[in-house]
Each structure stands twice: as C-alpha cells, then as structure tokens.
Design a protein around this motif. Structure first.
Motif, mmCIF file in Angstrom:
data_model
loop_
_atom_site.group_PDB
_atom_site.id
_atom_site.type_symbol
_atom_site.label_atom_id
_atom_site.label_comp_id
_atom_site.label_asym_id
_atom_site.label_seq_id
_atom_site.Cartn_x
_atom_site.Cartn_y
_atom_site.Cartn_z
ATOM 1 N N PRO A 258 1.159 -1.141 -0.201
ATOM 2 C CA PRO A 258 -0.309 -0.369 0.185
ATOM 3 C C PRO A 258 1.362 1.759 0.150
ATOM 4 C CG PRO A 258 -0.321 -1.181 1.269
ATOM 5 C CD PRO A 258 0.408 -2.298 1.330
ATOM 6 N N GLY A 259 0.463 2.581 -0.604
ATOM 7 C CA GLY A 259 1.315 3.656 -1.452
ATOM 8 C C GLY A 259 1.608 3.870 -2.167
ATOM 9 N N ARG A 260 1.917 2.067 -3.101
ATOM 10 C CA ARG A 260 2.962 2.870 -4.581
ATOM 11 C C ARG A 260 2.075 3.284 -4.976
ATOM 12 N NH1 ARG A 260 6.101 3.651 -6.857
ATOM 13 N NH2 ARG A 260 7.782 2.812 -8.292
ATOM 14 N N TYR A 261 2.560 4.472 -6.491
ATOM 15 C CA TYR A 261 2.240 4.837 -6.968
ATOM 16 C C TYR A 261 0.878 5.857 -6.841
ATOM 17 C CZ TYR A 261 3.623 0.615 -9.581
ATOM 18 O OH TYR A 261 4.976 -0.080 -10.254
ATOM 19 N N ASP A 262 0.984 5.796 -4.976
ATOM 20 C CA ASP A 262 0.198 7.025 -4.833
ATOM 21 C C ASP A 262 0.673 7.844 -4.318
ATOM 22 O OD1 ASP A 262 -1.443 8.501 -3.265
ATOM 23 O OD2 ASP A 262 -2.032 7.630 -1.830
ATOM 24 N N SER A 263 0.298 9.144 -5.014
ATOM 25 C CA SER A 263 0.787 10.305 -5.118
ATOM 26 C C SER A 263 1.151 11.196 -3.772
ATOM 27 C CB SER A 263 1.108 11.435 -5.667
ATOM 28 O OG SER A 263 -0.497 11.826 -5.721
ATOM 29 N N VAL A 264 -0.008 10.839 -3.286
ATOM 30 C CA VAL A 264 0.052 11.540 -1.526
ATOM 31 C C VAL A 264 1.180 11.091 -1.265
ATOM 32 C CG1 VAL A 264 -1.247 12.195 0.351
ATOM 33 C CG2 VAL A 264 -1.995 12.207 -2.268
#
Length: 334
Positions: A258-264
């Motif tokens: 989780p978090g991968r490719y999430d710009s935030v």
C-alpha cells in the motif's frame, strides 16, 4: 552526478544535476553505495526503450548526506535502504521521501540491505496470499523474487513447496533443505503428500513471459477455495471451469505494498495512519531489514556478483543477450 538509463534498447551512462532538497522538507538526499539489478523488470524496460530514454533501477541503499527540515528518524551519515521509482534508480544520488526508506542497523551488511525493494515486494506478495500459520504455499518461479518469497514464507512457518525449470535455481533452495523441484511431476507428488491430496492453500506465480502455460495448470495444485496469486509479469489466463469448480480466488500482488503509485504517499511523503494501514511499502522495507538483521533469512547467495558503476552497461548487455543467468547483480558506487 551520473545515472544509468535505457535508450533505444541500449544501456547508457549520462550526466545530470544532483537533485536538490529545496521545497522538499520530508525528503533525504542519499549518496548511493549499492543498487540492485532486477533482471526481469529491467530487461522488460530495456526492450521497450525504443525512441525514448528511461531510467532503470528501483532498489538501493546509501548514506544520508542531507536531510529535509521535517526529517527526524535519520541524520546525516546514517545508512538507509530505499525503494521505488522514480525516486530510486541506478543514480549516484537519490532524493527519497521519508515514506520510502528504512534505516539500516550497523549489524547489517550494506549489500544485503540494498535488496530492500525486492524484499518489500516479496513480503507484500505473501501478505496478499493471506496465509495462516502452517498452511501450504507453492512458489512457481525461482528468480531472486521467488527465492526471497520462499525464504520469508519458510521463516513464517508456512509449508513451502517450490518449483522452477532451472535445476541450478532449485538446488539453491535444496541446499537449505527446502522442498524444491525442477520436475512438475515431482512437485505435484509433493503437493499430494504434504496436503493429503487436498491441494495447496495458495500458489504464487513468480514467473515472467506474459502468457505462461503454468497459469493453465496451477489451479490443479490448489485446494477448493484456494488462491492463485500473480506476482510476476504474466497474463491472468485461467480456465474458468476449474476456477468455478474450485471456487478459486485470483489475487494480484502490486509491487511493495500500500502506497505504491499513490502520489500523496510517495511524492508528498504523507504516510498512511498506522492503525488503518499496518503494512505500507515503506514498512515492508523496514520489515525486510529486520529479517536480515535478526538472521531470519539468508540472502547472501543472491549477492555473489558486484560490478562497478562504469561497467554496468556491459552487464546489462550480457543479461539481454542471455550470456548471464544470474539472479541479480549489485552495482557498486565509489
């Protein structure tokens, strides 16, 4: 600084500016010591680099040389493991958000720590499989990622059965007393014996090649309501009748968590709340570091070859021309 890129299906070293911390209070500037060549991913990028320049690499470690004003968990001089493009490449300097690095204890070999990105991907794949203590998992494809998954699964007390066409890769695990096979028939017999013919609880597909014939067969190896988890670069081409008969679950593991490719999460370096997202990609990197720090897994067989930065393009050529069948190689930065 210098960086390694793919351009027109060739690997080149180019010059670029050292990245700046200006306007990035939640980032650290890292001087790279080692980065990891991931043959499966990077050869695919290289093959698709016609008429464009593409950066290579996503797993590395180095020394913190400057910290943003909001950084409190590391300081200048500390060693960190870093993961995730476009922040981590085969570059002499890396600008990394605080959500994508983990501090390396003094007891950890820096070369082993450089595999942090691959370790996070392996850990996330097992989390996606959602196995329970003592369940049986079949790992298909024993490249560096499959090998890591097998070792971590064994440490977690899952019953591990592994398969690869390459006898040398199979033998790497056999040396540590894994149930590892280069024959499908022998693997299937092991699954029957280990599960009393019920079938494995999950199969993790760590192979490449887009359309693998193993996707047509792997559902035969799982129990009713078992799981098939795609980890490698293959198309989910499964026979519907067998999926229906077994009410099988198909799951896809996306990178390090989780978090991968999430710009935030990545670009803005805003972490997910611990109580709601226990295992982010950054926390998975930290967990990999814990496993090697406590000697729970041995990754030293993966890092037998180190190449100097200047020689890296030739090493990629060897991989592309299949002159080298190595699991991975580390690039050393002076």
């Amino acid at each position: 600084m210098r960086r390694i890129v793919a351009h027109n299906k060739k690997v080149e070293i180019i010059n670029d500016e050292i990245p700046s911390l200006d306007g990035k209070p939640s980032y650290v500037l890292v001087k790279t010591k080692y980065s990891v060549i991931s043959p499966g991913t990077e050869l695919t990028i290289l093959a698709n680099s016609e008429n464009k320049q593409v950066h290579l690499g996503y797993s590395a470690m180095g020394e913190v040389v400057e910290c943003g004003s909001e950084i409190t968990d590391v300081k200048t001089g500390d060693l960190v493991a870093c993961y995730g493009a476009p922040y981590v490449h085969h570059d002499e300097y890396l600008l990394v958000p605080k959500t994508l690095y983990a501090k390396i204890p003094e007891s950890v070999d820096p070369k082993e720590a450089a595999l942090g990105g691959l370790g996070a991907i392996a850990i996330h794949a097992l989390r996606i499989a959602n196995l329970q203590f003592g369940e049986t998992v079949v790992i298909v494809g024993l490249g560096v990622l499959g090998q890591l998954i097998a070792k971590i699964a064994n440490t977690a007390a899952y019953n591990v059965i592994a398969y690869d066409l390459s006898k040398s890769r199979v033998d790497m695990l056999k040396e540590e007393n894994f149930k590892s096979f280069s024959s499908v028939e022998e693997m299937e017999e092991a699954i029957r014996n280990e599960t009393n013919s019920h079938g494995a609880d999950a199969v993790l597909l760590c192979t490449g090649g887009k359309r693998s014939p193993l996707t047509q067969h792997c559902l035969k190896w799982i129990r009713t309501k078992g799981k098939a988890v795609i980890v490698g670069d293959i198309e989910p081409d499964f026979p519907r009748d067998l999926m229906f008969a077994k009410e099988a679950e198909l799951r896809i593991s996306r990178a390090g968590g989780p978090g991968r490719y999430d710009s935030v999460y990545e670009k803005e370096a805003i972490d997910y709340p611990y109580e709601f997202v226990r295992w982010t990609e950054g926390r998975n990197v930290a967990e990999y570091i814990r496993l090697i720090a406590e000697k729970r897994i041995d990754v030293s067989p993966f890092i037998t070859e180190t190449v100097e930065f200047e020689d890296a393009p030739q090493e990629f050529e060897k991989l592309l021309e299949k002159e080298s069948t190595t699991l991975t190689k580390l690039i050393h930065y002076k």
